[in-house]
Design a protein around this motif. Structure first.
Motif, PDB file in Angstrom:
ATOM      1  N   HIS A   1      37.661  44.628  45.957  1.00  0.00           N
ATOM      2  CA  HIS A   1      37.521  43.375  45.210  1.00  0.00           C
ATOM      3  C   HIS A   1      36.212  42.639  45.472  1.00  0.00           C
ATOM      4  CE1 HIS A   1      41.589  43.576  43.629  1.00  0.00           C
ATOM      5  NE2 HIS A   1      42.011  43.871  44.848  1.00  0.00           N
ATOM      6  N   GLU A   2      35.870  42.437  46.755  1.00  0.00           N
ATOM      7  CA  GLU A   2      34.766  41.533  47.042  1.00  0.00           C
ATOM      8  C   GLU A   2      33.410  42.094  46.626  1.00  0.00           C
ATOM      9  OE1 GLU A   2      36.936  39.150  50.700  1.00  0.00           O
ATOM     10  OE2 GLU A   2      35.575  40.803  51.152  1.00  0.00           O
TER      11      GLU A   2
ATOM     12  N   SER B   1      41.155  39.381  42.711  1.00  0.00           N
ATOM     13  CA  SER B   1      40.094  39.437  41.706  1.00  0.00           C
ATOM     14  C   SER B   1      39.547  38.046  41.424  1.00  0.00           C
ATOM     15  CB  SER B   1      40.619  40.064  40.406  1.00  0.00           C
ATOM     16  OG  SER B   1      40.904  41.428  40.587  1.00  0.00           O
TER      17      SER B   1
ATOM     18  N   VAL C   1      29.428  41.811  39.880  1.00  0.00           N
ATOM     19  CA  VAL C   1      29.581  41.093  38.613  1.00  0.00           C
ATOM     20  C   VAL C   1      28.761  39.808  38.626  1.00  0.00           C
ATOM     21  CG1 VAL C   1      31.213  39.789  37.207  1.00  0.00           C
ATOM     22  CG2 VAL C   1      31.823  42.061  38.010  1.00  0.00           C
ATOM     23  N   ALA C   2      28.816  39.078  39.737  1.00  0.00           N
ATOM     24  CA  ALA C   2      28.072  37.815  39.822  1.00  0.00           C
ATOM     25  C   ALA C   2      26.571  38.044  39.749  1.00  0.00           C
ATOM     26  CB  ALA C   2      28.437  37.079  41.106  1.00  0.00           C
TER      27      ALA C   2
ATOM     28  N   THR D   1      33.121  42.212  42.861  1.00  0.00           N
ATOM     29  CA  THR D   1      32.911  40.854  42.380  1.00  0.00           C
ATOM     30  C   THR D   1      31.476  40.406  42.601  1.00  0.00           C
ATOM     31  OG1 THR D   1      35.224  40.255  42.772  1.00  0.00           O
ATOM     32  CG2 THR D   1      33.628  38.451  42.666  1.00  0.00           C
TER      33      THR D   1
ATOM     34  N   VAL E   1      38.714  36.755  35.237  1.00  0.00           N
ATOM     35  CA  VAL E   1      37.337  37.102  35.599  1.00  0.00           C
ATOM     36  C   VAL E   1      36.595  37.619  34.369  1.00  0.00           C
ATOM     37  CG1 VAL E   1      35.900  38.623  36.996  1.00  0.00           C
ATOM     38  CG2 VAL E   1      37.905  37.531  38.003  1.00  0.00           C
TER      39      VAL E   1
ATOM     40  N   GLN F   1      42.684  39.193  36.947  1.00  0.00           N
ATOM     41  CA  GLN F   1      41.622  40.105  36.529  1.00  0.00           C
ATOM     42  C   GLN F   1      41.100  39.752  35.144  1.00  0.00           C
ATOM     43  OE1 GLN F   1      42.117  44.304  37.453  1.00  0.00           O
ATOM     44  NE2 GLN F   1      43.866  43.843  38.770  1.00  0.00           N
TER      45      GLN F   1
ATOM     46  N   ARG G   1      32.820  47.095  38.342  1.00  0.00           N
ATOM     47  CA  ARG G   1      33.393  46.262  37.272  1.00  0.00           C
ATOM     48  C   ARG G   1      32.348  45.770  36.274  1.00  0.00           C
ATOM     49  NH1 ARG G   1      37.592  42.648  40.966  1.00  0.00           N
ATOM     50  NH2 ARG G   1      38.853  44.412  41.660  1.00  0.00           N
TER      51      ARG G   1
ATOM     52  N   SER H   1      38.151  36.213  44.826  1.00  0.00           N
ATOM     53  CA  SER H   1      36.854  36.736  45.234  1.00  0.00           C
ATOM     54  C   SER H   1      35.755  36.197  44.337  1.00  0.00           C
ATOM     55  CB  SER H   1      36.857  38.271  45.185  1.00  0.00           C
ATOM     56  OG  SER H   1      37.769  38.793  46.120  1.00  0.00           O
ATOM     57  N   MET H   2      36.021  36.133  43.025  1.00  0.00           N
ATOM     58  CA  MET H   2      35.017  35.603  42.114  1.00  0.00           C
ATOM     59  C   MET H   2      34.765  34.119  42.381  1.00  0.00           C
ATOM     60  SD  MET H   2      32.804  35.909  39.809  1.00  0.00           S
ATOM     61  CE  MET H   2      33.005  37.547  39.131  1.00  0.00           C
TER      62      MET H   2
END
Length: 693
Positions: A248-249, A208, A255-256, A252, A150, A147, A290, A211-212
Motif C-alpha cells: 500500500h504505502e 489504500s 501515485v502521489a 501510494t 483514491v 481504493q 497503481r 496511506s494516500m
C-alpha cells in the motif's frame, strides 16, 4: 485452525517523514564504535523515469475509465459494519476482531463529530439528489470504498463544480471531499490489530485511503524526504511482500509522485537486515503498481509515456545496516558532530564532503542542500559555520533557501537569510524562495523573506507571480503580506486567469470570502476577464456562489457585462435556476431582456430549463411575456402545447397576450382545446375575459 487477525494497526507505519531528527529506538551493541553502514548505489530520477516509461510501453494503449463505477454497492459489507457498530453501541461485548473493529469505528465517528466537518456545498445541487454525508457513513466509506476513493483523486475539480459527474462517480467524490475536510485522523486513535480474512477487503480499502492521506499531507507540505525502515525478508513468515509498506504505502507514494505529479521526494530505505540487493529492486517496482489508470487517462489527452514518466523526479537510495547497526542518531540533541557527519555520509550522494569545498554530486546536491531538505537545523548551523556555499545550485536550479522556504523549522530560513543567502534566485520553474513559501502557506517564512527585500512580482516561466499562485491556493494572510509589499493586484499571464478569478474559484471550494474581499479592497479590476472571456462575476454566477456575487456587486461589478456567447450572468442564473442570484443581478440593473447570440433572453433560458421561480422573478422585473425566439413560437403557445400549467399561469398573470397566434395561425386556446387540456382552456379563457373587461 482459525486464522489470526491481519488488520495491522494504523499507527505502526513503516514510513517516517524526515521533518527533523531521524530517531529509531534500537539498542546499541556494546563495544561497537562505528555503524556498519553500506550505501548501495543510488538510483537517480532519470533512471526511475526510464523504468516507468518502459513499463508503460508494455501496457500499450488501453481505454481509460477515470473512476471505476461500481455496478452495485457492497450491501453485505455495509450491513456487516452496521451490525458491528450497533452491537458496540449497545454494549454487545463482541470479542476478537469484530469487537476491535467496533471500537475503531466508534473512535473514528467520535473524531469526526468533534471536528464537525461541513460538506462541500456543490453536492447539494447534484441530481439525482445525493444523501447528506454523516460521520458514521464517512467512517464506513474508508473500509468499503477506500481504493475507489483514491481513484477519485483523478476527477478534476472543475468537473465537480460544473456538476458533470455521473451519479456513481459523484457519490465517490462526495465521500472523498467529506474525508478531505480534515476530520479523518492520522493515525486513527488505536494501536491494536483488527479482524481477519473474511473481511480482508476492509483492510485493503482502509490502507489504500489512509496511506494516500498520509502521503498527500507530506506532498502538500512539500516535504522532500521519506525514510522507510525495512526489517523483513522477502519471503517466509511475515514476508516483506505481504507488508503494508509493500502493498500500500509505496504504491501510494508512486501515485502521489507520478500520478498527481510534480513532487520530487527522495526515498531512503534503511535495510536493517543488510539485504538491499533484494529489497530495493522489489520495493522500487511497487512505486509503479497503481499508476496504470492514471497513465491511461493521460493517454486520452495524447500524453506520451516519456512526458508522463517525467512528471516526478523521485530519487531512490538504499542503505544496508545489518546488526550491529547504530541508529540512535538523535540529531535534535546533537550529542556530537560525528553523528551528524555519519548521517550526511549516508544521505549525501558523495559521502562525507569537506565543508565549504563546494563539491557537488551529479545532480548538484551538496551537504547543505541535503540538510535543508531534511529540515535539520543543527546540520545547517554546522555546515554554515564551516563555510558551506549558500548559493550552490542543484541541476533544477534550487538553492538551499528554496528548500528552507518550505521547511518545518522556520529558523532554517532565518539562519540562511542572516548569512546572506541569495533571496531572489529562481529555480528551473522560475520560482523564488518567496514563491515557494507563498504556495506552501508559510506565512512566517514569507514575512522573513519580505523583510530581506524579496521581490514580490517575479514571474515564473509561465508568467505567474507569487500573488497569483497564492490566490490559487487560497492563502489570504499571505496575499495580504504580498499586497502590503506592493505586489501587482492584477498580475496575470496572457493565457490564464488573474488573482481575482483564482480567489473566486477558491472561495467556491473553501467557503471563505476573505481573499476575494481583500483583492477587491486592494482595487483589483472587478470587471477584468479571464482567457475565456468571463469576468469574475460571471465565474461566481457559474459557481452559484452567492457570497462572491454579493461582494463583487458591492464593488460595482457590471451585472450586464457580456460573457462568452453574448451571454450575461443573468442568462446563466436563469438556466441554473438560482433565483437568489437572479434577483441580486436584477436589483443591480441587469438588463432583463438581453439576448444571447441565438436571440434567447433570460426568460427563455428559465423556461427551457423549467425554472419557474426564476421566471417569476424575471417577469416581476418586467421581462417581456410575449417574447419569441427567431423562427420560433411565443412562450405562451409553447407552454400551452407542452401542458406546462405553471408557466401558462405565470405568463397570463403578467399580461401575456392570450390571443397571440403562432406561425400556423393557432392561439393558445386553440392548442389547449385540440389537446384536450380543459384546465388550460378555462385558465386562458378566464384571462382573456378579464383582459377584454
Amino acid at each position: 485452525m482459525a486464522r489470526q487477525c491481519v488488520f495491522s494497526a494504523l499507527a505502526a507505519l513503516a514510513f517516517v517523514a524526515s521533518a527533523g531528527a531521524l530517531r529509531t529506538e534500537v539498542a546499541d551493541v556494546a563495544g561497537s564504535s562505528d555503524a556498519p553502514w553500506s550505501d548501495v548505489a543510488p538510483v537517480c530520477a532519470k533512471s526511475i523515469q526510464a523504468e516507468l516509461e518502459e513499463r508503460l510501453a508494455l501496457l500499450g494503449s488501453v481505454p481509460a475509465q477515470l473512476v471505476s463505477d461500481p455496478e452495485h454497492e457492497d450491501v453485505q459489507s455495509m450491513e456487516l459494519l452496521h451490525e458491528i457498530r450497533v452491537s458496540w453501541a449497545q454494549g454487545g461485548g463482541q470479542e476478537g476482531c469484530k469487537g476491535q473493529l467496533g471500537g475503531l469505528l466508534a473512535s473514528l465517528a467520535a473524531a469526526c463529530e468533534e471536528a464537525s466537518p461541513e460538506e462541500h456545498y456543490v453536492f447539494k445541487y447534484y441530481k439525482p439528489k445525493l444523501p447528506q454525508k454523516t460521520c458514521a457513513a464517512s467512517s464506513d466509506d474508508l473500509f468499503i470504498y477506500g481504493q475507489r476513493l483514491v481513484e477519485a483523486l483523478q476527477v478534476p475539480e472543475e468537473e465537480v463544480l460544473e456538476k458533470k459527474l455521473t451519479p456513481e462517480v459523484a457519490k465517490l467524490v462526495q465521500s472523498l471531499y467529506f474525508l478531505r475536510t480534515g476530520w479523518c485522523p492520522w493515525p486513527p486513535p488505536t494501536t491494536r490489530r483488527y479482524f481477519g480474512p473474511a473481511s480482508g477487503h476492509f483492510m485493503d480499502n482502509m490502507w489504500s485511503f489512509s496511506s494516500m492521506a498520509f502521503v498527500m499531507r507530506k506532498r502538500a507540505k512539500t516535504q522532500g524526504t521519506v525514510v522507510a525502515l525495512v526489517n523483513k525478508a522477502m519471503e517466509g513468515p511475515r514476508a516483506l511482500q505481504d507488508s503494508v509498506l509493500f502493498q500500500h504505502e509505496l504504491p501510494t507514494l508512486g501515485v502521489a509522485a507520478g500520478g498527481l505529479g510534480f513532487w520530487a521526494p527522495q526515498v531512503l530505505l534503511l535495510d536493517l537486515q543488510g539485504t538491499c540487493n533484494q529489497t530495493s529492486p522489489a520495493l522500487r517496482k511497487q512505486l509503479f503498481a497503481r499508476l496504470t489508470s492514471w497513465w491511461q487517462k493521460k493517454q486520452e489527452l495524447r500524453w506520451s509515456a516519456a512526458n508522463f514518466a517525467r512528471r516526478s523526479r523521485l530519487e531512490w537510495r538504499c542503505v544496508d545496516c545489518p546488526p550491529p547497526c547504530r541508529l540512535n542518531l538523535n540529531l535534535e540533541k546533537k550529542q556530537n558532530d560525528k553523528m551528524v557527519s555519519e548521517l550526511l555520509r549516508v544521505s549525501s550522494p558523495l559521502g562525507l564532503l569537506g565543508f565549504g569545498s563546494g563539491m557537488q554530486a551529479d545532480d548538484g546536491q551538496t551537504p547543505l542542500s541535503m540538510a535543508t531538505i531534511l529540515g535539520t537545523k543543527e546540520m545547517v548551523e554546522m555546515l554554515v559555520s564551516h563555510g558551506a556555499w549558500l548559493d550552490s545550485r542543484m541541476n533544477d536550479g534550487e538553492e538551499p533557501l528554496h528548500h528552507a522556504a518550505t521547511a518545518q523549522d522556520q529558523h532554517i530560513a532565518s539562519l540562511l537569510l542572516q548569512n546572506k543567502a541569495p533571496v531572489n534566485s529562481q529555480d528551473a520553474m522560475g520560482w523564488t524562495p518567496l514563491t515557494r513559501a507563498a504556495i506552501a502557506g508559510r506565512e512566517d517564512i514569507v514575512e522573513q523573506l519580505l523583510e530581506h527585500k524579496a521581490h514580490v512580482d517575479v514571474e515564473d516561466l509561465h508568467g505567474r507571480t507569487a500573488l497569483l499562485l497564492t490566490a490559487d491556493e487560497g492563502h489570504t494572510e499571505i496575499a495580504a503580506l504580498l499586497l502590503q509589499s506592493r505586489a501587482r493586484v492584477d498580475a496575470r499571464l496572457e493565457n490564464a486567469e488573474g488573482p481575482l478569478h483564482a480567489a473566486v474559484v477558491q472561495h467556491a471550494v473553501q467557503g471563505d470570502a476573505s481573499l476575494v474581499d481583500l483583492l477587491l479592497k486592494s482595487r483589483a479590476k472587478v470587471d477584468a476577464r479571464d482567457p475565456e472571456g468571463y469576468t469574475a462575476l460571471g465565474a461566481a454566477v457559474n459557481l452559484e456562489d452567492e457570497d462572491a456575487v454579493r461582494l463583487l456587486l458591492q464593488h460595482r461589478a457590471q451585472a450586464d457585462k457580456i460573457q462568452p456567447g453574448n451571454s450575461t450572468p443573468l442568462h446563466v442564473a436563469a438556466a441554473q435556476g438560482t433565483t437568489k442570484l437572479a434577483e441580486m443581478l436584477l436589483e443591480n440593473r441587469a438588463e432583463v431582456d438581453s439576448m444571447e447570440v441565438d436571440g434567447a433572453t433570460p426568460l427563455e433560458r428559465a423556461y427551457v430549463f423549467g425554472n419557474v421561480e426564476v421566471a417569476a422573478a424575471l417577469l416581476e422585473h418586467r421581462a417581456d411575456p410575449n417574447f419569441r425566439m427567431p423562427a420560433s413560437e411565443p412562450l405562451l403557445v409553447r407552454a400551452t402545447h407542452a401542458h406546462e400549467a405553471n408557466f401558462v399561469s405565470l405568463l397570463v398573470q403578467h399580461k401575456a397576450e392570450v390571443n397571440i397566434k403562432d406561425q400556423e395561425g393557432q392561439t393558445p386556446v386553440d392548442w389547449a382545446r385540440s389537446k384536450g387540456y380543459t384546465d388550460l382552456v378555462e385558465l386562458l379563457l378566464q384571462s382573456a375575459s378579464q383582459a377584454n373587461f
